[in-house]
Scaffold this motif. Structure first.
Motif, PDB file in Angstrom:
ATOM      1  N   ILE A  70      -9.406  -0.928   7.657  1.00  0.00           N
ATOM      2  CA  ILE A  70      -8.104  -1.522   7.330  1.00  0.00           C
ATOM      3  C   ILE A  70      -7.683  -2.520   8.399  1.00  0.00           C
ATOM      4  O   ILE A  70      -7.218  -3.629   8.099  1.00  0.00           O
ATOM      5  CB  ILE A  70      -7.046  -0.412   7.158  1.00  0.00           C
ATOM      6  CG1 ILE A  70      -7.332   0.406   5.894  1.00  0.00           C
ATOM      7  CG2 ILE A  70      -5.637  -1.010   7.098  1.00  0.00           C
ATOM      8  CD1 ILE A  70      -6.397   1.575   5.689  1.00  0.00           C
ATOM      9  N   ASN A  71      -7.861  -2.159   9.677  1.00  0.00           N
ATOM     10  CA  ASN A  71      -7.449  -3.050  10.769  1.00  0.00           C
ATOM     11  C   ASN A  71      -8.219  -4.359  10.755  1.00  0.00           C
ATOM     12  O   ASN A  71      -7.673  -5.410  11.132  1.00  0.00           O
ATOM     13  CB  ASN A  71      -7.626  -2.352  12.118  1.00  0.00           C
ATOM     14  CG  ASN A  71      -6.605  -1.253  12.343  1.00  0.00           C
ATOM     15  OD1 ASN A  71      -5.551  -1.244  11.712  1.00  0.00           O
ATOM     16  ND2 ASN A  71      -6.911  -0.312  13.219  1.00  0.00           N
TER      17      ASN A  71
ATOM     18  N   HIS B 191     -11.162  -3.497   3.997  1.00  0.00           N
ATOM     19  CA  HIS B 191     -10.883  -2.676   2.810  1.00  0.00           C
ATOM     20  C   HIS B 191      -9.386  -2.441   2.739  1.00  0.00           C
ATOM     21  O   HIS B 191      -8.765  -2.044   3.725  1.00  0.00           O
ATOM     22  CB  HIS B 191     -11.626  -1.347   2.923  1.00  0.00           C
ATOM     23  CG  HIS B 191     -11.495  -0.469   1.716  1.00  0.00           C
ATOM     24  ND1 HIS B 191     -11.475  -0.951   0.428  1.00  0.00           N
ATOM     25  CD2 HIS B 191     -11.355   0.888   1.612  1.00  0.00           C
ATOM     26  CE1 HIS B 191     -11.346   0.053  -0.427  1.00  0.00           C
ATOM     27  NE2 HIS B 191     -11.257   1.165   0.270  1.00  0.00           N
ATOM     28  N   ARG B 192      -8.789  -2.718   1.596  1.00  0.00           N
ATOM     29  CA  ARG B 192      -7.360  -2.517   1.391  1.00  0.00           C
ATOM     30  C   ARG B 192      -7.145  -1.635   0.164  1.00  0.00           C
ATOM     31  O   ARG B 192      -6.975  -2.125  -0.948  1.00  0.00           O
ATOM     32  CB  ARG B 192      -6.662  -3.863   1.194  1.00  0.00           C
ATOM     33  CG  ARG B 192      -6.503  -4.665   2.470  1.00  0.00           C
ATOM     34  CD  ARG B 192      -5.343  -4.162   3.290  1.00  0.00           C
ATOM     35  NE  ARG B 192      -5.372  -4.702   4.647  1.00  0.00           N
ATOM     36  CZ  ARG B 192      -4.475  -4.414   5.569  1.00  0.00           C
ATOM     37  NH1 ARG B 192      -3.489  -3.579   5.286  1.00  0.00           N
ATOM     38  NH2 ARG B 192      -4.573  -4.923   6.785  1.00  0.00           N
ATOM     39  N   PRO B 193      -7.178  -0.310   0.348  1.00  0.00           N
ATOM     40  CA  PRO B 193      -6.967   0.567  -0.806  1.00  0.00           C
ATOM     41  C   PRO B 193      -5.527   0.443  -1.301  1.00  0.00           C
ATOM     42  O   PRO B 193      -4.611   0.146  -0.519  1.00  0.00           O
ATOM     43  CB  PRO B 193      -7.245   1.958  -0.241  1.00  0.00           C
ATOM     44  CG  PRO B 193      -6.926   1.832   1.214  1.00  0.00           C
ATOM     45  CD  PRO B 193      -7.339   0.444   1.594  1.00  0.00           C
TER      46      PRO B 193
ATOM     47  N   ALA C 267      -6.578   6.292  -4.748  1.00  0.00           N
ATOM     48  CA  ALA C 267      -5.994   6.592  -3.442  1.00  0.00           C
ATOM     49  C   ALA C 267      -7.109   7.050  -2.499  1.00  0.00           C
ATOM     50  O   ALA C 267      -7.936   7.886  -2.847  1.00  0.00           O
ATOM     51  CB  ALA C 267      -4.935   7.676  -3.564  1.00  0.00           C
ATOM     52  N   LEU C 268      -7.126   6.504  -1.293  1.00  0.00           N
ATOM     53  CA  LEU C 268      -8.188   6.794  -0.330  1.00  0.00           C
ATOM     54  C   LEU C 268      -7.758   7.933   0.588  1.00  0.00           C
ATOM     55  O   LEU C 268      -6.757   7.808   1.306  1.00  0.00           O
ATOM     56  CB  LEU C 268      -8.505   5.549   0.485  1.00  0.00           C
ATOM     57  CG  LEU C 268      -9.659   5.657   1.488  1.00  0.00           C
ATOM     58  CD1 LEU C 268     -10.985   5.891   0.759  1.00  0.00           C
ATOM     59  CD2 LEU C 268      -9.745   4.394   2.338  1.00  0.00           C
TER      60      LEU C 268
ATOM     61  N   MET D 240       0.844  -1.197   0.000  1.00  0.00           N
ATOM     62  CA  MET D 240       0.000   0.000   0.000  1.00  0.00           C
ATOM     63  C   MET D 240       0.879   1.246   0.000  1.00  0.00           C
ATOM     64  O   MET D 240       1.750   1.401   0.864  1.00  0.00           O
ATOM     65  CB  MET D 240      -0.912  -0.002   1.237  1.00  0.00           C
ATOM     66  CG  MET D 240      -1.874   1.168   1.297  1.00  0.00           C
ATOM     67  SD  MET D 240      -2.763   1.266   2.876  1.00  0.00           S
ATOM     68  CE  MET D 240      -3.594  -0.307   2.907  1.00  0.00           C
ATOM     69  N   ASP D 241       0.666   2.129  -0.970  1.00  0.00           N
ATOM     70  CA  ASP D 241       1.401   3.392  -1.017  1.00  0.00           C
ATOM     71  C   ASP D 241       0.837   4.363   0.015  1.00  0.00           C
ATOM     72  O   ASP D 241      -0.358   4.328   0.346  1.00  0.00           O
ATOM     73  CB  ASP D 241       1.296   4.021  -2.406  1.00  0.00           C
ATOM     74  CG  ASP D 241       2.000   3.213  -3.475  1.00  0.00           C
ATOM     75  OD1 ASP D 241       2.946   2.484  -3.122  1.00  0.00           O
ATOM     76  OD2 ASP D 241       1.595   3.316  -4.655  1.00  0.00           O
TER      77      ASP D 241
END
Length: 310
Positions: free
Chosen positions: A35-36, A40-42, A22-23, A1-2
């Motif tokens: 995310i945790n 959801h993994r942008p 990008a979120l 993930m950037d």
């Protein structure tokens, strides 16, 4: 993930244009939970915290909507408020509570003090959850959302047109939320929320009312009782014509009951783990009557005090 961390608004818009998936993240009170829990993994996070202008507010003339319509309110004497997307709930409560009492009341119900110190209306708008606490008062106050892209510039979107579906908003892929605009209250405003406990809870349903005496109009907002936050327009029209805007008489019991019924009819809730559709509809009718009573009592008291003073 950037992880993208622009330091100016122009750089943020450029980064979003280059990487539309990008979120955006500021407080992270919704994003980091997803995310945790690996919901959801942008591909990238766009950190807006270094952009200080997003955490400021000021007064301005009434906004001009992107489609060329008139402002959603007549201009008010004290001017509109333009509030940056990252202004946290705590500051809305402490610094703007007198100007925006309905939004301040809703802000007090958001999470814990730590969440209120980080979370913001901009984040609530970006998530576009039907249960977001800030949505009903934004709708009741006819707020306008300012968004921008590097390619097309600024768009001004009325709150009534911003919510498109469950967790879907009107943003284009390359747009970011910059601010929201709303007129300071000219009449009483109230927000009510029901949850499965008294604090730190997602709304089972919520309701906001705002009196706009200069226009002899009532605004409403219904939350967590439809695929999107929405107004109860039939209830607004009924009550706007029913109330004695001179403040000399109370509203009738039958009028309050009818208002509650029309608010209930505006909802289209579902059964879920937090409550049934029938319960949500019943609760909305009760909250509508109660918030109307509180708002009208305040309004009449101010009118009476004004007549006595003169």
């Amino acid at each position: 993930m950037d992880f993208l961390r622009p330091t100016t608004w122009a750089d943020a818009l450029a980064a979003k244009a280059e990487q539309p998936d990008a979120l955006p993240i500021a407080g992270g009170t919704d994003v980091m939970v997803e995310i945790n829990f690996d919901l959801h993994r942008p591909p990238a996070l766009l950190d807006l915290n270094p952009i200080k202008e997003l955490a400021t507010y000021d007064t301005a003339e009434a906004p001009v909507l992107s489609r060329g319509d008139d402002p959603p309110h007549p201009p008010v004497k004290s001017g509109w408020l333009r509030i940056g997307a990252s202004v946290p709930y705590t500051r809305l409560i402490n610094e703007l509570g007198d100007a925006l009492p309905g939004l301040a009341q809703a802000s007090r119900t958001v999470g814990s003090p730590q969440i209120r110190n980080r979370g913001s209306v901009g984040g609530n708008l970006g998530a576009a959850s039907p249960a977001g606490d800030s949505h009903p008062p934004l709708l009741a106050g006819n707020a306008v959302i300012e968004v921008e892209s590097a390619a097309r510039g600024v768009r001004m979107i009325p709150a009534t047109e911003f919510y498109l579906g469950v967790k879907r908003n009107a943003l284009e892929p390359d747009e970011l939320i910059r601010a929201f605009w709303t007129a300071p209250a000219t009449g009483a405003q109230y927000f009510s929320k029901i949850g499965t406990r008294n604090a730190m809870v997602i709304a089972v349903c919520s309701f906001a009312i705002a009196l706009h005496p200069e226009e002899r109009r009532v605004g409403t907002g219904v939350g967590s009782a439809a695929p999107t936050p929405r107004r109860a327009t039939a209830a607004e029209e009924f009550l706007s014509n029913e109330l004695d805007w001179d403040g000399r008489t109370p509203f009738s019991v039958s009028a309050a009951q009818r208002f509650g019924e029309l608010v209930k009819e505006a909802a289209s809730p579902i059964d879920d783990v937090r409550g049934t559709a029938d319960y949500r509809k019943h609760a909305l009718s009760v909250m509508a009557r109660r918030t109307l009573t509180w708002a009208w009592n305040d309004y009449r008291a101010n009118k009476i005090a004004g007549r006595e003073a003169s």
